[in-house]
Design an enzyme around this catalytic site. Structure first.
Site, PDB file in Angstrom:
ATOM      1  N   GLY A 254      87.563 -37.036 -58.034  1.00 45.50           N
ATOM      2  CA  GLY A 254      86.238 -37.591 -58.307  1.00 45.50           C
ATOM      3  C   GLY A 254      85.880 -37.685 -59.779  1.00 45.50           C
TER       4      GLY A 254
ATOM      5  CG  ASN B 244      79.500 -29.562 -68.175  1.00 45.68           C
ATOM      6  OD1 ASN B 244      79.637 -28.363 -68.437  1.00 45.68           O
ATOM      7  ND2 ASN B 244      78.313 -30.118 -68.004  1.00 45.68           N
TER       8      ASN B 244
ATOM      9  CB  THR C   1      79.886 -28.532 -64.066  1.00 43.86           C
ATOM     10  OG1 THR C   1      80.511 -29.435 -64.991  1.00 43.86           O
ATOM     11  CG2 THR C   1      78.388 -28.584 -64.262  1.00 43.86           C
TER      12      THR C   1
ATOM     13  CD  GLU D 289      91.375 -30.890 -53.824  1.00 40.33           C
ATOM     14  OE1 GLU D 289      92.531 -31.322 -54.041  1.00 40.33           O
ATOM     15  OE2 GLU D 289      90.671 -31.283 -52.875  1.00 40.33           O
TER      16      GLU D 289
END
Lengths: 737, 316, 208
Positions: free
Chosen positions: A516, A623, A626, A697
């Protein structure tokens, strides 16, 4: 924008905003409970009817009769939809799950009815009034029993690999190797257990359908549901601005979406359906349990001469294999290799994607095997892995890795964790009543490239709006997309508004397979590149030499406010990223090293993780705040995989008996200590213009094995059957007195 | 959940009368177990009598030096009570080993004692269960049994009592006080409160219809050191695989009860008399006649190890 | 989206309320017997986030569904509906409970504080701000429950409520790492933000 040559210097490299630890732009909504999830759309839908899903109570067979008379007559009931009164819906994208319709039952808790009522309480009560008769067939649900009947199967996500992937002569190499290992490992079925259940609110208007749902990839759900309903894609709008976790469960459309749509149609009123928590494990998808045989051969120096990895799992007929051998293809060098998978038929919930499919269970096994092999060789486990690093695809030595810094991960990790203090003799360190050990494992996960689009609009007030059907499932998409746009356009972060999850927006990669972040930001990079050109043209600049910074557009000595470009009206640009052949030329992957310290109670075998560190090499970190959350979250799931998580089959009746959050234990606060993460700084220009790779992941890959290896180091007890629960240690723990 | 009517009881007498008068009526206080079971229609009361506001919440000293815990005192209130913390530590520790802060704030003393079992087959309403449908059979036999009881079971039921608090009460020789619909009161020794399944697994306690638990009383503090060790797969928010409550005196004698292993808190007085001989002797006697399954046989050596751990803490 | 917010509670107020709840040997004012009509619906009034709300509900409605479906206060989440996850944690009369395992009917006259009562996006409670600062959430679905619990946990420690992690039961309670993690264990976060949540709570509480 077609990406087919490695990225050179580009505006992202400035890293004024991207790459910085900005707080989540959607944070205030989430911490105040004002972020709306799929079942909560009071803002969009007034007075919906409530649907309650009824699951089959056999594993395999047919529904012969459904007596719905009492339910239909019950207070408040608006409709009862039974599977016998509907045609079977075609399975959605990337699944064989039979969601609803027809008499056939393929697994327990498959949806066989939907009760729709004016209130939740009425729907739930009426569901208990249904009388359903079945004709049951014996269910196949014991993997160990069915494994001998398993058939060879290809990797659905690795179509270029032969079904039996052999290089050199493994048998001869094993026979000749002075040090060998031949062990079998098992990993259990797991369930995603995301906190928000699958949920959908559906409303029809003039033959068109809108659903507010919980989807990881908007276009996959939309296409699947349109197909299931026989609807033109354009007549279906999907909105998923907030998703309460997915981990692969929400990659594919599920019964909640189909039944909410059918229910709403049947009652002529919006309808909302949440798949009840106790149904989720058996109704939907799981990470398939595996039986993996691993054989390793090495020379006296510790160089692997042979790797054989065979995995068998079970699934519904026509479904896919859990690609547990996938990491073994690429993580270590060895001239002789033999990798293959087999699939047995099991009448259980569908085995399908769960966070790091393939790699997660594969490395749970392989990285214990590597620990065992290091010990047989008398080598330090870190050194053994470093010795067997490869910089090329072992199958195609002319195909290098784009960026691969596994050795650095291992070395940095060993240093930061204090690995040198580990006593290599198992069972030799203790702290009062606790035996204490350290373990480690390597992590590997492929980097996947997916086309992804976005639209950007420079508003007349100088704000920038980003629209894409990308989702944020907790990953931080809102934030990194805002950072990307701010960086590209030279605006402060708070001048950017990001809108996600709406199928009216350009189609993006979506959230899954850790693809993503890199792809969605690259799609936005493409759109911003187009917008920059439009801005430059409108302001009379030559696009080649223009800089965007601090709200100004500058070339040479001329500097114009960006705002001026929109003074005659908003300026919009839309583009998408597509990829050429770079992922064929180069292996693109992410790497990690996981270190764990575990204490084992010498009396009871209770295990507590005391410390854990992951060192991650995943390209540019968009980032760090995150991204770190992604990694600690994956490590937490890894602790669960190591120590507690397992769906348990009742093989007589063919279903997972522990199908709720009480029976299926995932880690709680008390299981998880402070977790440390180190990111290596190696942007990957082959991956994308963002030079980023997947991060969601890799943190899971190897985490469970590091914990299991630490338990071994603490106790000297090797458990090859996950999860490592205390009952598997008891008979070999020190005498208790 | 079936429809039901609801009333808030104005007095103890009215509450008892209301439940006695209506078939299918039940008391509700914390409701954390009852409401959960109602959602599955495992429990289907037609009428609920809310007793939460009755004056049964106090924790008071007894003249003999003991303590009287009101039936409606929450788990949190009991565990936080100064005397419980100071003099009945095994009870405080047993309570806080159970459930979560949220649940303990809601769950009451009587409700906790009366909580039903957590056998997965009890919850699987599509399958037979002798507790749900007397005489239908036990689906756990031959099924997934790792969490279930190893001793005190019968061929009709192998569900375990999931409680922690009750294990603590058992070593403290607590008694349960009740009031019956006719106004009479009685005391039931904690050891007689939870019944073994035998051939009637659906009968879990000796309470009569409409009989209400009003308090739990503790005798004078037993002294000694108090231990409660609970073993589970994850570190919190899980039922016991095995738990052990120990009150240990300086001379090596003491009391022992186990949780998670039997249909009731498992205390065998003959076994605890062997405490000076060590945990193996205690467990051997306590688990005499045990009928574990292949999956849960480990609970017996685990019980011995958990006891050894508690004793090692006691000696430390 | 507009929400019916009328007040914001400070940590101190919560502490006081919880301490009172824990120490309650006294009882709420006597309530006269009231019975539901044969329809199974029941009028009740709640004070939610400081605002008086009247409802007429099916007796089967849980406090959770009353908040989410009837008052449209959807910040309180339904993760499991069976007391297994903690996403529905709210404060009732200052004490945290699972709203899914409580009938709305039983809360007539009660004061309920939900996440919406702690603060709003432009006026955050310190715990909410700390969760953002420490990135103590990901998907956000368990987050309101985590925050309600975190505030309540600090109050429970001050009130001397012991936990499974408490060493000496007689000694004053402290917010150690073990205490914090044990006390927060009723709130599951599958995204695995635990390590950051612990940092956020410690930040608000002040280091021990």
């Amino acid at each position: 924008m077609q990406f087919d040559t490695p990225a050179g210097q580009n505006p992202i490299d400035a890293q004024a905003i991207i790459g910085q630890p900005h707080r989540r732009v959607d944070g205030a909504l989430k911490v105040t409970g004002t972020a709306p999830y799929a079942y909560e759309r009071h803002d969009a839908v007034a007075d919906p009817a409530y649907g309650w899903i009824v699951g089959a109570t056999i594993a395999r067979g047919r529904v012969t009769r459904i007596d719905a008379a009492a339910a239909r007559a019950a207070s408040g009931v608006l409709a009862v939809l039974t599977t016998l009164e509907h045609d079977p819906a075609p399975p959605g994208f990337r699944t064989t799950l039979h969601l609803f319709g027809g008499a056939e039952v393929r697994h327990y808790h498959q949806a066989v009815a939907l009760v729709v009522a004016g209130t939740f309480e009425e729907a739930r009560a009426a569901a208990h009034l249904l009388r359903i008769d079945y004709e049951s067939e014996p269910a196949r649900c014991d993997l160990a029993a069915e494994a001998p009947k398993a058939e060879p199967i290809a990797d659905r996500d690795g179509p270029d690999y032969p079904v039996v992937d052999r290089i050199g002569d493994v048998e001869a190499a094993l026979a000749a190797a002075p040090v060998t290992l031949d062990e079998t490992y098992t990993t259990p079925d797991q369930t995603h257990a995301m906190m928000e259940p699958h949920a959908t609110t559906a409303a029809w208007r003039d033959g068109k359908l809108t659903i507010w749902t919980s989807a990881q990839v908007v276009s996959w759900h939309r296409n699947s549901l349109a197909q299931a309903l026989g609807l033109a894609k354009d007549d279906l709008r999907l909105d998923a601005p907030f998703i309460g976790g997915g981990f692969g469960a929400k990659l594919i459309m599920r019964s909640d979406a189909l039944l909410a749509a059918l229910g709403a149609k049947a009652v002529g009123r919006p309808c909302k359906v949440a798949l009840q928590r106790p149904l989720i494990a058996n109704n939907g998808t799981r990470r398939a349990g595996t039986i993996q045989r691993i054989r390793l051969g090495a020379d006296r120096d510790g160089r692997l001469t042979a790797i054989a990895h065979h995995s068998v799992n079970g699934n519904l007929a026509g479904a896919f294999a859990e690609a547990a051998v996938a990491p073994t293809r690429l993580i270590y060098a060895s001239p002789n290799r033999d990798l293959s998978m087999k699939l047995a038929t099991l009448d259980l919930a569908e085995g399908n994607d769960m966070r790091a499919p393939g790699e997660a269970p594969g490395l749970m096994a392989l990285e214990i095997a590597m620990d065992e092999m290091a010990e047989r060789l008398g080598l330090d486990p870190v050194a053994f892995r470093i010795l067997n690093d490869t910089q090329v695809d072992p199958r195609k030595p002319q195909r290098p890795f784009s960026e691969r810094h596994l050795i650095e991960c291992l070395e940095v990790g060993a240093k930061n964790f204090g690995w040198a203090r580990r006593n290599p003799v198992p069972g030799s360190a203790s702290d009062g009543r606790w035996l204490v050990g350290m373990g480690m494992a390597a992590g590997f996960r492929q980097n996947l490239l997916m086309p992804s689009g976005a639209r950007v609009r420079l508003e007349q007030d100088g704000r920038l709006t980003v629209e894409t059907d990308m989702t944020d499932i907790g990953t931080g998409s809102y934030t990194i997309l805002a950072q990307t746009a701010a960086e590209m356009m030279g605006l402060p972060l708070d001048a950017v508004t990001v809108r996600l999850g709406d199928s009216d927006y350009p189609e993006a990669a979506g959230s899954g397979g850790q693809f993503g972040a890199n792809n969605a930001t690259s799609g936005l990079y493409a759109a911003c590149t187009t917008l920059r050109a439009s801005v430059a043209a409108r302001l009379g600049f030559n696009a080649e030499e223009v800089a965007f910074a601090n709200g100004m557009v500058t070339a040479g000595r001329r500097s114009v406010p960006l705002l001026d470009a929109a003074k005659d009206g908003p300026l919009t640009a839309e583009d998408r990223i597509t990829y050429g052949e770079l992922d064929k030329e180069f292996v693109q992957a992410t790497f990690g090293a996981q270190f764990a310290e575990v204490a084992v109670n010498r009396f009871t075998g209770e295990m507590r993780v005391r410390r854990m560190l992951a060192v991650i090499d995943a390209g540019r970190v968009l980032n760090p705040l995150t991204a770190r959350s992604q990694v600690i979250g994956a490590m937490t799931m890894g602790v669960g995989s190591a120590l507690m998580e397992a769906l348990v089959v009742d093989i007589r009746h063919g279903f997972f008996i522990n199908h709720d959050l009480g029976g299926y234990e995932v880690p709680v606060h008390a299981d998880i200590p402070h977790l440390d993460v180190v990111f290596l700084d190696h942007p990957d220009p082959v991956s994308s213009p963002m030079k980023a790779k997947g991060i969601g992941e890799i943190g899971l890959c190897g985490a469970a094995a590091a914990v299991a290896n630490a338990v071994y180091n603490a106790t000297g007890i090797r458990v090859r059957d996950y999860p490592v629960t205390l009952d598997k240690l008891l008979d070999r723990l020190p005498h208790a007195a | 959940m079936q429809p039901f009517t609801y009333e808030r009881a104005a007095s103890l007498e009215a509450a008892v009368a209301a439940v006695a008068a209506r078939p299918g009526a039940r008391f509700i206080a914390g409701g954390t177990n009852l409401l959960d079971l109602m959602k599955f229609q495992i429990e289907t009361p037609a009428h609920l009598v809310d007793i939460r506001h009755l004056p049964l919440r106090a924790i008071e000293d007894l003249p003999d030096g003991g303590l009287r815990i009101g039936a409606l005192a929450t788990n949190t209130e009991v565990a936080a009570h100064p005397r419980v913390k100071r003099e009945y530590g095994v009870l405080a520790r047993a309570i806080v080993a159970g459930a979560t802060g949220q649940l303990r704030n809601k769950a009451t003393t009587a409700g906790n004692l009366l909580q039903r079992n957590r056998c997965p087959y009890f919850y699987e309403t599509s399958l037979p269960c002798n507790k749900r449908q007397p005489g239908s059979g036990c689906s756990a036999l031959g099924g997934v049994t790792r969490s279930l009881a190893v001793v005190g079971t019968s061929p009709h039921c192998i569900a375990q009592n999931p409680g922690d608090m009750a294990v603590g009460l058992r070593v403290l020789d607590a008694a349960v006080e009740t009031i019956r619909p006719d106004g009479s009161q009685r005391r039931i020794a904690i050891g007689d409160f939870h019944r073994l399944p035998g051939d009637r697994p659906e009968i879990e306690h000796p309470l009569e219809p409409g009989e209400l638990v009003t308090a739990v009383t503790l005798p004078r503090p037993p002294g000694g050191t108090h231990h409660y060790h609970k073993v589970r797969d994850r570190a919190s928010y899980a039922f016991a695989i095995v738990s052990v409550a120990v009150v240990l005196q300086k001379d090596g004698t003491g009391r022992v009860a186990f949780g998670g292993v039997a249909p009731r808190p498992w205390r065998v007085e003959d076994a605890e008399a062997l405490l000076p001989d060590g945990p193996a002797a205690v467990v051997k006697t306590a688990f005499q006649g045990a009928t574990p399954t292949v999956e849960n046989a480990f609970k017996i050596p685990l019980a011995e190890r958990a006891l050894a751990l508690a004793l090692s803490e006691g000696r430390a | 989206m507009s929400l019916p917010l009328s007040h914001e509670i400070s940590r101190r107020e919560v502490v006081t309320a919880a301490a009172v709840g824990v120490a309650a040997a006294g009882l709420p004012p006597a309530v006269g017997g009231q019975a539901a009509g044969s329809s199974g619906s029941l009028p009740l009034s709640l004070t939610v986030n400081g605002e008086h709300r009247r409802l007429d509900l099916d007796t089967r409605v849980t406090l959770l569904d009353a908040l989410r479906e009837h008052l449209h206060l959807t910040g309180t989440k339904k993760g499991c509906d069976h007391g297994h996850c903690g996403a529905c944690t709210v404060l009732v009369n200052g004490v945290r409970i699972n709203a899914c395992l409580s009938l709305a009917a039983m809360h007539d006259g009660d004061e309920v504080t939900t996440i919406e009562g702690f603060g709003r996006p432009d006026r955050l409670h310190p715990m909410q701000a700390a969760f953002i600062a420490h990135d103590a959430f990901q998907c956000g679905y368990c987050t309101p429950g985590q925050i309600c619990s975190a505030v309540a946990v600090l109050a429970e420690i001050e009130a001397g409520v012991p936990s499974h992690a408490t060493g000496d039961l007689a000694a004053p309670m402290t917010l150690s790492s073990g205490e914090l993690r044990e006390r927060m264990s009723g709130n599951i976060c599958r995204c695995g933000a635990y390590s950051n949540i612990a940092d956020a709570v410690v930040d608000v509480a002040g280091r021990p």
